[in-house]
Design a protein around this motif. Structure first.
Motif, PDB file in Angstrom:
ATOM      1  N   GLN A   5      -0.323  17.390   0.586  1.00 55.14           N
ATOM      2  CA  GLN A   5       0.880  17.850   1.277  1.00 55.14           C
ATOM      3  C   GLN A   5       1.285  16.860   2.355  1.00 55.14           C
ATOM      4  O   GLN A   5       0.452  16.311   3.071  1.00 55.14           O
ATOM      5  CB  GLN A   5       0.642  19.233   1.879  1.00 55.14           C
ATOM      6  CG  GLN A   5       0.478  20.313   0.828  1.00 55.14           C
ATOM      7  CD  GLN A   5       0.683  21.710   1.385  1.00 55.14           C
ATOM      8  OE1 GLN A   5       0.960  21.893   2.559  1.00 55.14           O
ATOM      9  NE2 GLN A   5       0.562  22.703   0.526  1.00 55.14           N
ATOM     10  N   GLY A   6       2.587  16.644   2.444  1.00 59.64           N
ATOM     11  CA  GLY A   6       3.128  15.699   3.396  1.00 59.64           C
ATOM     12  C   GLY A   6       3.329  14.316   2.830  1.00 59.64           C
ATOM     13  O   GLY A   6       3.950  13.462   3.467  1.00 59.64           O
ATOM     14  N   ALA A   7       2.818  14.064   1.614  1.00 53.84           N
ATOM     15  CA  ALA A   7       3.016  12.759   0.984  1.00 53.84           C
ATOM     16  C   ALA A   7       4.461  12.611   0.541  1.00 53.84           C
ATOM     17  O   ALA A   7       5.203  13.593   0.419  1.00 53.84           O
ATOM     18  CB  ALA A   7       2.077  12.596  -0.207  1.00 53.84           C
ATOM     19  N   ASN A  24       0.795  -1.233   0.000  1.00 52.34           N
ATOM     20  CA  ASN A  24       0.000   0.000   0.000  1.00 52.34           C
ATOM     21  C   ASN A  24       0.821   1.273   0.000  1.00 52.34           C
ATOM     22  O   ASN A  24       0.382   2.298  -0.514  1.00 52.34           O
ATOM     23  CB  ASN A  24      -0.935  -0.010   1.218  1.00 52.34           C
ATOM     24  CG  ASN A  24      -2.029  -1.047   1.099  1.00 52.34           C
ATOM     25  OD1 ASN A  24      -3.105  -0.771   0.593  1.00 52.34           O
ATOM     26  ND2 ASN A  24      -1.748  -2.267   1.547  1.00 52.34           N
ATOM     27  N   GLU A  25       2.022   1.221   0.570  1.00 57.67           N
ATOM     28  CA  GLU A  25       2.842   2.435   0.623  1.00 57.67           C
ATOM     29  C   GLU A  25       3.278   2.906  -0.761  1.00 57.67           C
ATOM     30  O   GLU A  25       3.677   4.064  -0.940  1.00 57.67           O
ATOM     31  CB  GLU A  25       4.061   2.229   1.523  1.00 57.67           C
ATOM     32  CG  GLU A  25       5.208   1.477   0.903  1.00 57.67           C
ATOM     33  CD  GLU A  25       4.890   0.024   0.643  1.00 57.67           C
ATOM     34  OE1 GLU A  25       5.546  -0.576  -0.232  1.00 57.67           O
ATOM     35  OE2 GLU A  25       3.974  -0.530   1.311  1.00 57.67           O
ATOM     36  N   GLN A  26       3.174   2.028  -1.777  1.00 60.75           N
ATOM     37  CA  GLN A  26       3.527   2.456  -3.139  1.00 60.75           C
ATOM     38  C   GLN A  26       2.611   3.578  -3.616  1.00 60.75           C
ATOM     39  O   GLN A  26       3.019   4.437  -4.401  1.00 60.75           O
ATOM     40  CB  GLN A  26       3.455   1.266  -4.095  1.00 60.75           C
ATOM     41  CG  GLN A  26       4.343   0.092  -3.713  1.00 60.75           C
ATOM     42  CD  GLN A  26       5.803   0.463  -3.549  1.00 60.75           C
ATOM     43  OE1 GLN A  26       6.422   1.006  -4.461  1.00 60.75           O
ATOM     44  NE2 GLN A  26       6.358   0.190  -2.377  1.00 60.75           N
ATOM     45  N   ARG A  27       1.383   3.600  -3.137  1.00 63.64           N
ATOM     46  CA  ARG A  27       0.489   4.710  -3.474  1.00 63.64           C
ATOM     47  C   ARG A  27       0.988   6.015  -2.881  1.00 63.64           C
ATOM     48  O   ARG A  27       0.816   7.087  -3.464  1.00 63.64           O
ATOM     49  CB  ARG A  27      -0.921   4.411  -2.957  1.00 63.64           C
ATOM     50  CG  ARG A  27      -1.628   3.284  -3.694  1.00 63.64           C
ATOM     51  CD  ARG A  27      -2.971   2.988  -3.067  1.00 63.64           C
ATOM     52  NE  ARG A  27      -3.717   1.988  -3.826  1.00 63.64           N
ATOM     53  CZ  ARG A  27      -4.507   1.087  -3.285  1.00 63.64           C
ATOM     54  NH1 ARG A  27      -4.666   1.071  -1.965  1.00 63.64           N
ATOM     55  NH2 ARG A  27      -5.142   0.199  -4.035  1.00 63.64           N
ATOM     56  N   GLU A  28       1.592   5.930  -1.711  1.00 63.96           N
ATOM     57  CA  GLU A  28       2.154   7.109  -1.056  1.00 63.96           C
ATOM     58  C   GLU A  28       3.360   7.647  -1.819  1.00 63.96           C
ATOM     59  O   GLU A  28       3.595   8.841  -1.852  1.00 63.96           O
ATOM     60  CB  GLU A  28       2.557   6.735   0.372  1.00 63.96           C
ATOM     61  CG  GLU A  28       3.350   7.785   1.125  1.00 63.96           C
ATOM     62  CD  GLU A  28       2.491   8.925   1.640  1.00 63.96           C
ATOM     63  OE1 GLU A  28       3.062   9.886   2.170  1.00 63.96           O
ATOM     64  OE2 GLU A  28       1.252   8.866   1.508  1.00 63.96           O
ATOM     65  N   TYR A  29       4.108   6.741  -2.452  1.00 66.22           N
ATOM     66  CA  TYR A  29       5.340   7.137  -3.131  1.00 66.22           C
ATOM     67  C   TYR A  29       5.109   7.644  -4.555  1.00 66.22           C
ATOM     68  O   TYR A  29       5.710   8.631  -4.966  1.00 66.22           O
ATOM     69  CB  TYR A  29       6.298   5.946  -3.207  1.00 66.22           C
ATOM     70  CG  TYR A  29       6.790   5.420  -1.884  1.00 66.22           C
ATOM     71  CD1 TYR A  29       6.653   6.143  -0.710  1.00 66.22           C
ATOM     72  CD2 TYR A  29       7.390   4.171  -1.811  1.00 66.22           C
ATOM     73  CE1 TYR A  29       7.103   5.646   0.498  1.00 66.22           C
ATOM     74  CE2 TYR A  29       7.850   3.661  -0.604  1.00 66.22           C
ATOM     75  CZ  TYR A  29       7.703   4.401   0.552  1.00 66.22           C
ATOM     76  OH  TYR A  29       8.148   3.896   1.739  1.00 66.22           O
ATOM     77  N   TRP A  30       4.248   6.919  -5.315  1.00 67.14           N
ATOM     78  CA  TRP A  30       4.092   7.267  -6.736  1.00 67.14           C
ATOM     79  C   TRP A  30       2.658   7.194  -7.236  1.00 67.14           C
ATOM     80  O   TRP A  30       2.427   7.172  -8.456  1.00 67.14           O
ATOM     81  CB  TRP A  30       4.948   6.364  -7.634  1.00 67.14           C
ATOM     82  CG  TRP A  30       5.773   5.335  -6.950  1.00 67.14           C
ATOM     83  CD1 TRP A  30       5.461   4.040  -6.674  1.00 67.14           C
ATOM     84  CD2 TRP A  30       7.085   5.526  -6.425  1.00 67.14           C
ATOM     85  NE1 TRP A  30       6.488   3.423  -6.021  1.00 67.14           N
ATOM     86  CE2 TRP A  30       7.513   4.295  -5.846  1.00 67.14           C
ATOM     87  CE3 TRP A  30       7.969   6.609  -6.383  1.00 67.14           C
ATOM     88  CZ2 TRP A  30       8.747   4.133  -5.242  1.00 67.14           C
ATOM     89  CZ3 TRP A  30       9.207   6.453  -5.779  1.00 67.14           C
ATOM     90  CH2 TRP A  30       9.581   5.225  -5.220  1.00 67.14           C
ATOM     91  N   GLY A  31       1.689   7.173  -6.380  1.00 68.98           N
ATOM     92  CA  GLY A  31       0.299   7.073  -6.802  1.00 68.98           C
ATOM     93  C   GLY A  31      -0.346   8.424  -7.045  1.00 68.98           C
ATOM     94  O   GLY A  31      -0.022   9.420  -6.389  1.00 68.98           O
ATOM     95  N   SER A  32      -1.296   8.462  -7.973  1.00 61.76           N
ATOM     96  CA  SER A  32      -1.985   9.715  -8.306  1.00 61.76           C
ATOM     97  C   SER A  32      -2.693  10.316  -7.105  1.00 61.76           C
ATOM     98  O   SER A  32      -2.791  11.544  -6.984  1.00 61.76           O
ATOM     99  CB  SER A  32      -2.994   9.467  -9.423  1.00 61.76           C
ATOM    100  OG  SER A  32      -2.356   9.019 -10.593  1.00 61.76           O
ATOM    101  N   ALA A  33      -3.190   9.466  -6.204  1.00 60.68           N
ATOM    102  CA  ALA A  33      -3.950   9.971  -5.064  1.00 60.68           C
ATOM    103  C   ALA A  33      -3.104  10.819  -4.133  1.00 60.68           C
ATOM    104  O   ALA A  33      -3.638  11.631  -3.369  1.00 60.68           O
ATOM    105  CB  ALA A  33      -4.563   8.798  -4.293  1.00 60.68           C
ATOM    106  N   SER A  34      -1.787  10.658  -4.171  1.00 60.59           N
ATOM    107  CA  SER A  34      -0.930  11.402  -3.245  1.00 60.59           C
ATOM    108  C   SER A  34      -0.255  12.609  -3.874  1.00 60.59           C
ATOM    109  O   SER A  34       0.442  13.353  -3.186  1.00 60.59           O
ATOM    110  CB  SER A  34       0.161  10.464  -2.680  1.00 60.59           C
ATOM    111  OG  SER A  34       1.014   9.999  -3.713  1.00 60.59           O
ATOM    112  N   VAL A  35      -0.468  12.845  -5.159  1.00 61.16           N
ATOM    113  CA  VAL A  35       0.328  13.854  -5.853  1.00 61.16           C
ATOM    114  C   VAL A  35       0.077  15.265  -5.324  1.00 61.16           C
ATOM    115  O   VAL A  35       0.984  16.100  -5.290  1.00 61.16           O
ATOM    116  CB  VAL A  35       0.079  13.783  -7.377  1.00 61.16           C
ATOM    117  CG1 VAL A  35      -1.328  14.246  -7.735  1.00 61.16           C
ATOM    118  CG2 VAL A  35       1.130  14.591  -8.121  1.00 61.16           C
TER     119      VAL A  35
END
Length: 614
Positions: free
Chosen positions: A529-531, A515-526
């Motif tokens: 702030q703080g991602a 799940n942390e891959q979404r934090e690193y390169w996922g559209s939802a985190s772009v």
């Protein structure tokens, strides 16, 4: 590495207790004492202690450590301020998690605050049963209400956990000592592990009044020593300067099997220094007991002082902590800036970085070049895609760079004047394709005439030994890169708000990404702030591959999906990959000791080390 341990993708949970729980659909669930990821847990229920500890280790003595910069808060639930050393969630001396990782297994945890876990076949929820003996430092029991409060606080207040717990829709008390986490996805095997590593905070303490008679507020930073359930308490501190932890004689879990041989120092003292060099001088002088060296040049030339020669300071290079860790250290252009949206420009920046020259002249050939976002593990892509990986990429063929099917990724190779010239020539060609041209000695946008210039934001002056030569190389092709080093507080704030053109960072990966891959390169985190989506990646194909990683049904599928993700990330040239070592370089004063055989996957410092003079 000050790390937050991310344990991912659950494959098995072994080791039954004698009772069962009932699932939402009437399924009878088995309570488990351990969570295993890759292999079945090696320790059976009721084991005496981990094999890698010294159960007779003496308790006592003082451990003196260094930290850089400053601190201004003891509140671990926030992504605000500078959290004091020793309080990082999942590595805290004061707070505890539901389950505790084993150091000689890759991705296996055993019950700490919780004695058991249960979950259904579809992974739609996970139940935890708290230990009846678990207590806060004020003597009150750890309750399901504390777990619910902690989950809601971290998810609401800390951007990292907002994403990390995005698919955990609620936590609720479902028994006297039972708490249940409900997920909005089925088949996500990682989610039970994620919630097992939640740091638990005392609801009654945070919702009471402080010493000043005013209500405490978990949404604000604080320098009031927090209450915890863990082995240490904050005993004394000077704001921003020093901090002392004291071992609690009344710690509820001191004889628990997962804690035997742990927590051996009576006091742990942190002293903050203005920068890394000042901290090293304190170590040389004996004011700091332990040093992990991250600079190859200093490791090669800076340890010739008398205490090393006399044997009072010992040195070692250990592969242990890197046996399960994939590393990407890189300079990262921020695609929220228009100039970096073009992949050809980003690739040109890669050709201007001469690793081989730096490794020879600055690093004493102490590093290796990184060529994967999962470098150092079997998760790294190599060669051309085949089998299941190729099938996944074929499904996305019209959405991924075409070269991934024909050309394996490789970094440019420098190290000689001839190779350097060829690389810079290639960079200029890529920039021309991207709409830039040289006018005099300046690279400018051919349409607007605007010079290509940007700032590299750094957190430490010691990084300038790489940044300045890189800036000089870019200047040879007309690009002006300004190097700016700021203090830790300003750096963290700018990083959280994506206020930089380019920065330098490190991503650490376990062998079980999820799940942390979404934090690193996922559209939802772009745009959150703080991602940790520092590059500003928002790509539907990458989102699809992240989902394939998260929902992989077996190890082979996980490997294929991660290889595919790695390959696509590399092909977009989101970062300028740099370098790393695959051993931990440590030095320490011989007034402390450790087990003769350190655990397979960790140094175990300071958890299982002890003082020779207790």
């Amino acid at each position: 590495m000050n790390r937050m341990r991310i344990v991912l993708s659950m494959l098995a949970m072994i080791g039954a207790c004698c009772l069962a729980a009932t699932g939402q659909a009437g399924q009878e669930l088995q309570w488990r004492h351990a969570i295993g990821i890759i292999e079945a847990p090696k320790y059976a229920a009721g084991f005496e202690h981990f094999a890698y500890v010294n159960p007779q280790a003496p308790k006592g003595g003082e451990l003196k450590l260094s930290a850089n910069g400053t601190y201004d808060t003891f509140n671990p639930a926030l992504d605000k301020g500078n959290l004091a050393a020793g309080l990082l969630p999942r590595a805290s001396s004061v707070t505890e998690t539901l389950f505790k990782p084993s150091m000689d297994e890759d991705g296996t945890s055993y019950g700490l605050l919780a004695e058991a876990i249960a979950y259904p076949d579809d992974y739609s929820f996970a139940k935890f049963r708290l230990r009846p003996e678990a207590k806060w430092a004020d003597g009150q029991p750890v309750t399901p209400e504390d777990v619910v409060f902690s989950f809601e606080s971290f998810k609401e207040l800390h951007p990292l956990y907002t994403t990390y717990y995005a698919h955990v829709i609620k936590a609720e008390k479902t028994g006297e000592r039972e708490v249940t986490f409900t997920f909005d996805q089925k088949g996500n095997k990682e989610l039970p592990m994620i919630v097992s590593e939640l740091d638990i905070l005392p609801r009654h303490w945070w919702q009471a009044n402080g010493p000043d008679g005013k209500p405490r507020d978990i949404s604000r930073t604080t320098l009031e020593p927090i209450l915890g359930s863990g082995p240490y308490r904050i005993a004394a501190f000077t704001p921003g300067s020093t901090l002392r932890y004291e071992l609690r004689d009344d710690y509820w879990g001191r004889n628990l099997n997962v804690n035997v041989g742990y927590n051996n120092f009576r006091n742990i003292l942190y002293t903050y220094y203005t920068d890394d060099n000042v901290g090293f001088e304190a170590f040389r002088a004996g004011g700091v007991d332990y040093w992990m060296e991250t600079t190859a040049a200093r490791w090669a030339t800076g340890f010739d002082f008398p205490a090393v020669k006399s044997g009072n300071v010992l040195r070692a290079e250990l592969p242990n902590p890197y046996r399960t860790v994939g590393i990407m250290q890189a300079m990262v252009p921020n695609m929220r800036r228009d100039m970096f949206k073009d992949a050809r420009l980003r690739e040109a920046l890669l050709y201007a970085f001469d690793f081989e020259e730096l490794n020879r002249t600055v690093f004493y050939n102490g590093y290796k070049r990184i060529d994967s976002f999962f470098w150092g593990t079997e998760l790294a892509a190599s060669g051309l895609p085949q089998g299941r990986e190729l099938a996944m990429l074929n499904d996305l063929r019209d959405k991924v760079p075409p070269e991934i099917f024909t050309t394996p990724y490789s970094n440019p190779v420098g190290g000689t004047p001839e190779k350097q010239r060829d690389n810079l020539r290639k960079a200029v060609g890529l920039l021309k394709e991207a709409g830039y041209e040289l006018r005099g000695n300046k690279m400018v946008n051919a349409a607007t005439g605007k010079p290509l210039a940007f700032e590299l934001l750094l957190s430490s002056p010691r990084l300038e030994v790489v940044a300045v030569p890189y800036s000089n190389m870019l200047r040879k092709i007309g690009i002006e890169m300004t190097v700016r080093t700021v203090d830790s507080s300003q750096y963290i704030n700018r990083l959280r708000s994506f206020d930089y053109d380019m920065t330098w960072t490190v991503w650490g990966q376990t062998r079980n990404p999820g799940n942390e891959q979404r934090e690193y390169w996922g559209s939802a985190s772009v745009n959150r702030q703080g991602a940790r989506n520092y590059a500003g990646i928002a790509d539907p194909a990458i989102d699809a591959l992240i989902d394939k990683v998260i929902f992989a049904r077996d190890r082979d599928e996980l490997l294929a999906a991660t290889h595919a993700l790695d390959r696509v990330l590399l092909a977009h040239h989101y970062v300028v990959p740099m370098y790393y070592g695959n051993t931990a370089r440590i030095a320490y004063w011989n007034r402390m000791s450790h087990p003769a055989d350190l655990p397979q996957f960790a140094i175990g410092f300071p958890d299982i080390w002890w003082s020779k003079n207790p």
